[in-house]
Design a protein around this motif. Structure first.
Motif, PDB file in Angstrom:
ATOM      1  N   LEU B 340      38.987  50.170  32.825  1.00 28.49           N
ATOM      2  CA  LEU B 340      37.876  49.684  33.629  1.00 28.49           C
ATOM      3  C   LEU B 340      37.694  50.532  34.878  1.00 28.49           C
ATOM      4  CD1 LEU B 340      38.458  45.838  33.422  1.00 28.49           C
ATOM      5  CD2 LEU B 340      36.400  47.033  32.689  1.00 28.49           C
ATOM      6  N   HIS B 341      36.445  50.652  35.275  1.00 26.75           N
ATOM      7  CA  HIS B 341      36.149  51.329  36.533  1.00 26.75           C
ATOM      8  C   HIS B 341      36.521  50.389  37.680  1.00 26.75           C
ATOM      9  CE1 HIS B 341      33.564  53.088  39.714  1.00 26.75           C
ATOM     10  NE2 HIS B 341      33.784  54.208  39.061  1.00 26.75           N
ATOM     11  N   PRO B 342      36.949  50.949  38.836  1.00 29.63           N
ATOM     12  CA  PRO B 342      37.296  50.073  39.960  1.00 29.63           C
ATOM     13  C   PRO B 342      36.195  49.096  40.339  1.00 29.63           C
ATOM     14  CG  PRO B 342      38.065  52.281  40.409  1.00 29.63           C
ATOM     15  CD  PRO B 342      37.324  52.347  39.104  1.00 29.63           C
ATOM     16  N   SER B 343      34.964  49.461  40.077  1.00 30.31           N
ATOM     17  CA  SER B 343      33.877  48.544  40.444  1.00 30.31           C
ATOM     18  C   SER B 343      33.924  47.250  39.646  1.00 30.31           C
ATOM     19  CB  SER B 343      32.524  49.221  40.210  1.00 30.31           C
ATOM     20  OG  SER B 343      32.368  49.500  38.827  1.00 30.31           O
ATOM     21  N   ALA B 344      34.702  47.249  38.585  1.00 27.15           N
ATOM     22  CA  ALA B 344      34.787  46.048  37.738  1.00 27.15           C
ATOM     23  C   ALA B 344      35.789  45.037  38.251  1.00 27.15           C
ATOM     24  CB  ALA B 344      35.157  46.448  36.317  1.00 27.15           C
ATOM     25  N   VAL B 345      36.466  45.371  39.343  1.00 30.10           N
ATOM     26  CA  VAL B 345      37.547  44.477  39.778  1.00 30.10           C
ATOM     27  C   VAL B 345      36.988  43.111  40.178  1.00 30.10           C
ATOM     28  CG1 VAL B 345      37.592  45.102  42.223  1.00 30.10           C
ATOM     29  CG2 VAL B 345      39.684  44.445  41.091  1.00 30.10           C
ATOM     30  N   ARG B 361      49.012  36.097  33.432  1.00 31.39           N
ATOM     31  CA  ARG B 361      48.443  36.269  34.780  1.00 31.39           C
ATOM     32  C   ARG B 361      49.093  37.460  35.460  1.00 31.39           C
ATOM     33  NH1 ARG B 361      48.229  30.551  34.555  1.00 31.39           N
ATOM     34  NH2 ARG B 361      50.320  30.294  35.371  1.00 31.39           N
ATOM     35  N   ARG B 362      50.384  37.634  35.216  1.00 31.30           N
ATOM     36  CA  ARG B 362      51.082  38.749  35.859  1.00 31.30           C
ATOM     37  C   ARG B 362      50.508  40.072  35.364  1.00 31.30           C
ATOM     38  NH1 ARG B 362      56.010  37.656  37.484  1.00 31.30           N
ATOM     39  NH2 ARG B 362      54.932  35.736  37.910  1.00 31.30           N
ATOM     40  N   GLN B 363      50.293  40.146  34.065  1.00 28.12           N
ATOM     41  CA  GLN B 363      49.719  41.362  33.486  1.00 28.12           C
ATOM     42  C   GLN B 363      48.349  41.665  34.107  1.00 28.12           C
ATOM     43  OE1 GLN B 363      50.580  43.636  31.256  1.00 28.12           O
ATOM     44  NE2 GLN B 363      52.183  42.826  29.958  1.00 28.12           N
ATOM     45  N   LEU B 364      47.574  40.620  34.253  1.00 30.67           N
ATOM     46  CA  LEU B 364      46.225  40.801  34.796  1.00 30.67           C
ATOM     47  C   LEU B 364      46.288  41.311  36.223  1.00 30.67           C
ATOM     48  CD1 LEU B 364      43.214  40.609  34.782  1.00 30.67           C
ATOM     49  CD2 LEU B 364      43.381  38.160  35.160  1.00 30.67           C
ATOM     50  N   MET B 365      47.182  40.752  37.006  1.00 36.07           N
ATOM     51  CA  MET B 365      47.258  41.192  38.398  1.00 36.07           C
ATOM     52  C   MET B 365      47.725  42.637  38.493  1.00 36.07           C
ATOM     53  SD  MET B 365      45.855  38.732  39.641  1.00 36.07           S
ATOM     54  CE  MET B 365      45.741  39.508  41.236  1.00 36.07           C
ATOM     55  N   GLU B 366      48.567  43.027  37.540  1.00 38.04           N
ATOM     56  CA  GLU B 366      48.986  44.432  37.541  1.00 38.04           C
ATOM     57  C   GLU B 366      47.801  45.338  37.248  1.00 38.04           C
ATOM     58  OE1 GLU B 366      52.261  44.842  34.848  1.00 38.04           O
ATOM     59  OE2 GLU B 366      53.537  43.533  36.052  1.00 38.04           O
ATOM     60  N   VAL B 367      46.970  44.888  36.344  1.00 40.24           N
ATOM     61  CA  VAL B 367      45.761  45.667  36.053  1.00 40.24           C
ATOM     62  C   VAL B 367      44.868  45.727  37.290  1.00 40.24           C
ATOM     63  CG1 VAL B 367      43.613  45.704  34.729  1.00 40.24           C
ATOM     64  CG2 VAL B 367      45.775  45.193  33.577  1.00 40.24           C
ATOM     65  N   VAL B 368      44.688  44.587  37.910  1.00 42.52           N
ATOM     66  CA  VAL B 368      43.833  44.548  39.112  1.00 42.52           C
ATOM     67  C   VAL B 368      44.409  45.455  40.197  1.00 42.52           C
ATOM     68  CG1 VAL B 368      42.975  43.063  40.962  1.00 42.52           C
ATOM     69  CG2 VAL B 368      42.931  42.255  38.615  1.00 42.52           C
ATOM     70  N   ALA B 369      45.715  45.416  40.334  1.00 38.52           N
ATOM     71  CA  ALA B 369      46.352  46.266  41.352  1.00 38.52           C
ATOM     72  C   ALA B 369      46.090  47.734  41.063  1.00 38.52           C
ATOM     73  CB  ALA B 369      47.856  45.990  41.396  1.00 38.52           C
ATOM     74  N   SER B 370      46.102  48.083  39.778  1.00 38.36           N
ATOM     75  CA  SER B 370      45.892  49.486  39.425  1.00 38.36           C
ATOM     76  C   SER B 370      44.478  49.933  39.765  1.00 38.36           C
ATOM     77  CB  SER B 370      46.175  49.697  37.924  1.00 38.36           C
ATOM     78  OG  SER B 370      45.152  49.126  37.147  1.00 38.36           O
ATOM     79  N   LEU B 371      43.578  48.987  39.897  1.00 37.41           N
ATOM     80  CA  LEU B 371      42.195  49.328  40.224  1.00 37.41           C
ATOM     81  C   LEU B 371      41.959  49.390  41.729  1.00 37.41           C
ATOM     82  CD1 LEU B 371      40.326  47.107  37.602  1.00 37.41           C
ATOM     83  CD2 LEU B 371      40.774  49.539  37.492  1.00 37.41           C
TER      84      LEU B 371
END
Lengths: 445, 570
Positions: B340-345, B361-371
């Motif tokens: 995902l592009h950072p704009s999708a956060v 939820r933990r996995q998702l937050m890791e993804v969000v953090a990567s953005l």
């Protein structure tokens, strides 16, 4: 048996055939169950007379046959619907008992003549010498038992060939119907196309050369649904030659049936670049209703068949590209003029390796022949012939042909140019239109 | 007939028992044996297909009263005329037949298939169908006007194909004539129609007399071709992706939107099928394409970015996020989300509550953090999230360092105690002290533990600005034991106008002697000279309680001292 519909006037050949079969079957069946003076027989007897006498009075003959698994009216197969199927079975059962499988009505009948026939039938049916009925003679009704040899001929020579014609026509019209739906933004009923492909696959078994020839006929040249049906038919033959399983073969033919469906948007005066967009529009139209695995495969094919052969493994797209190019060269949409079939094949051969997979080109050439079936050719003897079967690739100029014109005038005989000792060969192809040769009729005769 | 009863038994059994169940296998074997017994004479067994029953030799077999109860109705609707079994029928064929039959009854044959087409493609060696070919499109019977019209059309096409209408050997179309060689003018027309792009060399070759010698395809070549075809079918997603990419350059903006929709639909299909490996492969394939030509990097990346934007569709994101809850698929699903592009956060944050498990939820937050999300987005999210989601946001905020303070601060106002405590978790004393201005309000937190930790913080800093919050706290009724007294002492130590005012109010309203006394001493500690009028009556009263009188006296004494020293507040 379906007693309904007796009073309906037939409006199509098949409907009429079913009706005649049903009426006669009903009379025979009831004759096996009741005495002839039973009131139950009055309406069916009169109904049969009302149906057959106008035709017989107009000079037509009515021959109903039950041969093999099929039923025929005047040697043309009757497509049974659900009601008439039971009638057909009853017809066959009744006649088989008395050793008959063909009933001919030769002139308009009086009721007494029909009752006399039914009376004798009834007597033999219930008697010990049932097969003796075949020896009875009636003034206007003929009885016959068609033997195995003729039965094989009846099925193979006339009906199976017509079946191939019919199956290809059904495929083309099914495709046309679905294209109409897709253009109107409605979901297509592709199961109809699939059924038509199966029908063509069954009908063309043993008649591959005829199918190739049918795709070359001029009558519907240039119409997109016929182009799609032709490519689908040629792909069927190529796939069968490769030994593809039925599911894979069907998917190949389905992809071919839809590969170029936006081509009729081009129009007679296409703008530069418009042709490039045909794959784009085809892909969008195919995917308009969703992207199942089948749709994705067809979309990929619609794109790939228009691309030169690349580094990726050959797939359906590259397989279809060859018959597509051949068909467009030989039978382009107006106002383009088509190349003679063998010239079109030569253009395709020239592009083997650059645009097309050379193996696919060789496969295609083996299927259609270097002088494709249906090509009109001039022999070294000056005779004009129509190619009937693809020659072995190693003997390209020596296919099996039907000579249609000699120096003396019209002709009609078969000639196998590859036969030992045969010195004649093909020297060139010719335009049948210029020589006023009706190729389809020679191929189907 | 026994066969029909056995057919029904198997079909019903397939509803009740899983494939391979011993009972179902028994039914299938019995069916096979029953049919085989009929075929034992060497003759074929043909069953006619009627609307409400099968027929044998023209006689209906156990006709049903209603279509839905009829075994044969499905075949009848599909145009099947007759089902013929041949000697040699194998058990596997019977099993396969019944699987297809069951699937057809359940409507699972596929969008472009029917019962009859599935049977044809199964290619049974010892079973064949005879179908009535109904070309009529959607018509109820062949007697309908539409059906007749289509039948006439069919006969017309057949007639054309058969050359019936070729008068004198030539049709109108054939009158166009054939080309024996392509001219330059024809070349242009052929190119415009996209039929062929021929050159002068191609024209010259047409005049050559020799036919090229050519061998047919050998068996090995045919097999290799078939293998390639099958391999190609397995690569269909990659091929469609290539098609979409290539066609994008020809497409108008509106058409490009449709292509993107095709691509989105493809991704959604893969996500729904949990084919994350294929999803990842497709996206990697796109990225590889973008990098493939350095001279076209920008154009290609723009194209790829436009396509990958399909991932941001809410429908697709929901499906992907639901995959995070599956331990076997979570990693793969997360890997897809990382495209995902950072704009999708923002879109991701809106769906934070979707994963139901802590791991998800933990996995998702890791993804969000990567953005690398904007902290402002996290603030907004934490304020309105359920506790479990807010906790994950705080965990993410913790990883952001300084930038993560804003969401922590927002979390201090969360309704959940766990969230409020987590807001301060992991921060050092120095960090808290540095941020204490933001913590004043939390000094009045409903949770005594939280209050105590902050209280200690403020007292260690001796920050007078905490006084209003402590004063507010003093007004609560639900203070724990000893807390009120601590507050009084604290306010006294902090001093200042607000502290003194609060102490005076407390002194006036407090009924408990001990607390009142503490208040008095606090007032003195704060140096509040204005408190004298409040204290003096108690210090001088004969009937005041001892401790209170003493405290007030002591307080006054201290105030005198402060006054003399020139300190204290007046």
């Amino acid at each position: 048996m379906d007693p309904q519909g007796f009073d309906e006037a037939p409006v199509s050949g098949q409907q009429q055939a079913r009706m005649l079969l049903s009426k006669l079957a009903l009379c025979l069946k009831l004759a096996t169950m009741h005495r002839l003076d039973n009131a139950a027989l009055v309406p069916p007897i009169r109904g049969l007379l009302e149906a057959v006498n106008p035709l017989l009075s107009a000079g037509e003959q009515i021959q109903l046959q039950a041969v093999g698994e099929n039923f025929y009216l005047n040697r043309e197969i009757i497509k049974l619907d659900f009601g008439s199927y039971e009638s057909g079975l009853a017809f066959r059962t009744c006649l088989k008992r008395v050793g008959v499988n063909e009933v001919s009505l030769t002139a308009a009948l009086e009721e007494s003549e029909l009752r006399d026939f039914l009376g004798k039938f009834q007597a033999y049916y219930h008697g010990r010498e049932a097969k003796g009925f075949l020896k009875e003679r009636f003034a206007k009704i003929g009885l016959r038992w068609i033997g195995k040899a003729e039965e094989a001929g009846l099925g193979a020579e006339i009906d199976e060939r017509q079946n191939v014609v019919r199956s290809l026509a059904v495929l083309a019209l099914s495709i046309e119907a679905q294209l109409g739906l897709m253009k109107a933004g409605k979901p297509p009923r592709l199961s109809k196309v699939r059924r038509a492909i199966h029908g063509l696959a069954d009908a063309s078994t043993g008649h591959e050369a005829l199918l190739v020839g049918l795709t070359r006929f001029e009558a519907l040249s240039g119409q997109v649904h016929f182009h799609l049906a032709s490519v689908s038919a040629l792909s069927l033959l190529m796939g069968r030659r490769l030994g593809l399983s039925r599911p894979v073969l069907t998917e190949l033919c389905m992809a071919a049936a839809l590969h170029d469906l936006a081509r009729d948007d081009l129009g007679a005066q296409a703008d530069p670049g418009a042709a490039e967009r045909v794959p784009l529009k085809t892909v969008l139209r195919l995917c308009a209703g969703g992207t199942s695995a089948e749709v994705l495969e067809r979309a990929a094919v619609a794109f790939e068949h228009a691309q030169p052969k690349g580094p990726h493994p050959t797939g359906f797209g590259q397989l279809i590209a060859v018959p597509c190019a051949f068909d467009l060269l030989a039978s382009p949409p107006p106002p383009c003029k088509g190349l003679l079939p063998d010239h079109a094949l030569r253009v395709v051969l020239d592009q083997a390796g650059s645009r097309f997979d050379p193996r696919v080109v060789r496969l295609f050439a083996a299927v259609v022949g270097m002088y494709p079936v249906g090509t009109t050719v001039r022999l070294s003897s000056g005779e004009i012939a129509v190619v009937l079967e693809a020659a072995d690739p190693s003997q390209a100029a020596r296919p099996r042909v039907k000579v249609v014109r000699t120096a003396e005038g019209p002709a009609d005989f078969l000639l196998d140019l590859s036969a030992p000792g045969e010195k004649r060969s093909v020297v060139s192809s010719v335009d049948p239109g210029e020589l006023e040769i009706n190729v389809p009729q020679f191929l189907l005769a | 007939m026994e066969i029909c009863a056995q057919l029904r038994k198997v079909l019903d059994g397939m509803r009740l028992y899983a494939k391979g169940h011993v009972t179902l296998d028994g039914f299938l074997k019995t069916l096979h044996q029953t049919i085989a017994a009929e075929l034992a004479s060497g003759e074929e067994l043909a069953l006619g297909v009627a609307p409400l029953s099968f027929t044998f030799q023209g006689k209906p077999i156990s006709p049903a009263e209603k279509a839905e109860d009829s075994l044969s109705h499905l075949l009848f609707l599909d145009g099947v005329h007759r089902l013929t079994f041949s000697p040699g029928l194998e058990l596997l064929e019977v099993v396969r037949l019944m699987e297809i039959w069951r699937a057809a009854q359940d409507g699972r044959v596929g969008a472009t298939q029917t019962f009859a087409t599935r049977l044809w493609e199964a290619d049974f060696p010892h079973l064949r169908l005879l179908s009535v070919e109904t070309f009529s499109e959607g018509s109820a019977s062949e007697e309908s006007e539409g059906a007749r019209a289509q039948e006439d059309q069919l006969r017309s096409v057949m007639s054309e194909l058969s050359g019936d209408r070729l008068a004198g050997g030539s049709s109108a179309e054939a009158a166009r004539g054939k080309l024996t060689r392509v001219t330059q003018e024809d070349l242009k027309l052929l190119k415009l129609q996209g039929i062929a792009e021929l050159t002068a060399e191609d024209l010259r070759r047409q005049d050559a007399a020799q036919r090229p010698a050519m061998a047919g395809l050998s068996a090995e070549e045919a097999q290799a071709l078939v293998r390639e075809i099958q391999a190609g079918q397995a690569r269909v997603i990659e091929r469609v992706t290539d098609a979409v990419v290539a066609l994008s350059s020809l497409a108008s903006p509106e058409e490009n939107e449709k292509l993107q929709e095709v691509f989105r639909s493809l991704l959604l299909g893969l996500a729904r099928a949990r084919r994350y490996g294929d999803l990842q492969g497709t996206l990697n394939h796109l990225v590889a394409f973008a990098r493939g030509d350095p001279t076209q990097l920008e154009t290609r990346f723009r194209l790829v970015a436009r396509l990958i934007k399909a991932l941001e569709s809410v429908e697709l994101l929901k499906v992907l996020l639901s995959g995070l809850d599956d331990p076997a698929q979570a990693e793969a699903a997360a890997a897809v989300l990382r495209f995902l592009h950072p704009s999708a956060v923002g879109a991701l944050l809106e769906l934070l509550s979707l994963p139901q498990t802590p791991t998800g939820r933990r996995q998702l937050m890791e993804v969000v953090a990567s953005l690398k999300p904007d902290p402002a987005l996290l603030v907004e999210r934490v304020e309105r999230s359920a506790p479990e989601v807010a906790l994950e946001v705080l965990r993410l905020a913790a990883s952001l360092g300084e930038a993560g303070w804003a969401p922590r601060r927002a979390a201090l106002a969360h309704s959940s105690l766990e969230v409020r405590r987590a807001a301060l978790a992991g921060l050092t004393r120095e960090q808290l002290l540095a941020r204490r201005e933001d913590l004043y309000q939390s000094a009045a937190d409903p949770d005594p533990e939280l209050r105590r930790s902050l209280f200690q913080l403020f007292m260690s800093a001796k920050d007078r600005r905490a006084a209003p919050a402590l004063a507010t706290l003093l007004g609560r009724e639900d203070l724990v034991e000893g807390e009120r007294k601590r507050l009084l002492v604290a306010l006294g130590q902090l001093g200042g106008e607000e502290a003194c005012a609060a102490l005076r109010r407390e002194f006036s309203g407090q009924k408990e002697v001990e607390l009142k006394a503490a208040c008095a001493l606090a007032l003195a500690q704060a140096g509040d000279q204005e408190a004298r009028p409040l204290l003096q009556p108690f210090a001088g009263k004969l009937l005041s309680f001892g401790p209170l009188k003493q405290a007030c006296a002591e307080a006054l004494k201290r105030l005198d001292g402060l006054q003399a020293a020139g300190k204290g507040r007046s």
